[in-house]
Structures are given as C-alpha cells and as structure tokens.
Design a protein around this motif. Structure first.
Motif, PDB file in Angstrom:
ATOM      1  N   SER A   1      36.631  43.674  -1.875  1.00 24.80           N
ATOM      2  CA  SER A   1      35.620  44.210  -0.951  1.00 24.80           C
ATOM      3  C   SER A   1      35.070  45.563  -1.411  1.00 24.80           C
ATOM      4  N   VAL A   2      35.783  46.278  -2.264  1.00 21.57           N
ATOM      5  CA  VAL A   2      35.298  47.578  -2.749  1.00 21.57           C
ATOM      6  C   VAL A   2      34.778  47.490  -4.186  1.00 21.57           C
ATOM      7  N   HIS A   3      34.698  46.251  -4.707  1.00 25.70           N
ATOM      8  CA  HIS A   3      34.300  46.075  -6.107  1.00 25.70           C
ATOM      9  C   HIS A   3      32.974  46.752  -6.431  1.00 25.70           C
ATOM     10  N   ARG A   4      31.961  46.527  -5.608  1.00 25.99           N
ATOM     11  CA  ARG A   4      30.628  47.085  -5.890  1.00 25.99           C
ATOM     12  C   ARG A   4      30.668  48.612  -5.875  1.00 25.99           C
ATOM     13  N   GLN A   5      31.305  49.185  -4.872  1.00 24.15           N
ATOM     14  CA  GLN A   5      31.418  50.641  -4.779  1.00 24.15           C
ATOM     15  C   GLN A   5      32.204  51.204  -5.961  1.00 24.15           C
ATOM     16  N   PHE A   6      33.300  50.546  -6.301  1.00 24.67           N
ATOM     17  CA  PHE A   6      34.135  50.986  -7.420  1.00 24.67           C
ATOM     18  C   PHE A   6      33.328  50.932  -8.708  1.00 24.67           C
ATOM     19  N   HIS A   7      32.610  49.841  -8.895  1.00 34.70           N
ATOM     20  CA  HIS A   7      31.798  49.682 -10.099  1.00 34.70           C
ATOM     21  C   HIS A   7      30.734  50.768 -10.188  1.00 34.70           C
ATOM     22  N   ASP A   8      30.014  51.001  -9.111  1.00 32.82           N
ATOM     23  CA  ASP A   8      28.959  51.999  -9.111  1.00 32.82           C
ATOM     24  C   ASP A   8      29.510  53.406  -9.351  1.00 32.82           C
TER      25      ASP A   8
END
Length: 100
Positions: free
Chosen positions: A25-32
């Motif tokens: 669920s935090v993949h996008r935030q972590f990636h960015d």
C-alpha cells in the motif's frame, strides 16, 4: 498518511517514517520518495510505528539498496520492534543493512 518523508538537504539524508503497515500500500509513496528521485547520500528507514511488514516491504528495501549504490549504500533501519528485527534477520537483511 502511511509514509512521512523528510530530506535533510545539508546532510543529504532521506528519512522515511512508516505507518503501522509496511506493505504494498505504500509502494507508490516509497518509490516516489526514494527511487524516483536522485540518489541521496544516506537513508534512514524508521520502523518505530510499524506493526506488520510483508514481502513487498522487503522488496522495496532491496530496490532502495540497489538504487543507493548496493554495497556502498548507507541505509540504516531504526526502531524496529523485536518481531520485525527477527524477520529482517531471518531474511538476511542484517547483512545488507545497518539495523539499529
């Protein structure tokens, strides 16, 4: 918000404070925050509030390590509870990251 990002520009250190679940669920935030930006000198992953972590979290940490320079990467994982530290050790992450 399940991920708080702070960048100390003077020290060129990115600190990520995760919420109760470190999972896809935090993949996008972590990636960015880490992988989509230019490489910083060091990273701190604060697991102080994390209650659970899944295999995608381990994958994100490995991607960060690769992005940050592999064996030369300066990544500290801090404030992990006993269960999370056990998971990280079983997965061999204590050999890849600095655990505090």
């Amino acid at each position: 918000m399940s991920l708080n990002v702070q960048h100390d520009i003077e020290q060129d250190c990115v600190t990520l404070q995760l919420g109760s679940h470190f999972d896809f669920s935090v993949h996008r935030q972590f990636h960015d925050a880490c992988l989509g930006a230019s490489r910083s000198r060091s990273y701190v992953i604060d697991l102080g509030e994390v209650e659970s972590m899944d295999s995608s979290a381990l994958g994100m940490l490995l991607l960060l390590r690769e992005h940050a320079g592999g064996d030369r990467a300066e990544i500290r994982i801090v404030n992990a509870n006993t269960a999370l530290r056990g998971t990280l050790r079983v997965a061999g992450f204590d050999k890849l990251f600095t655990l505090h």
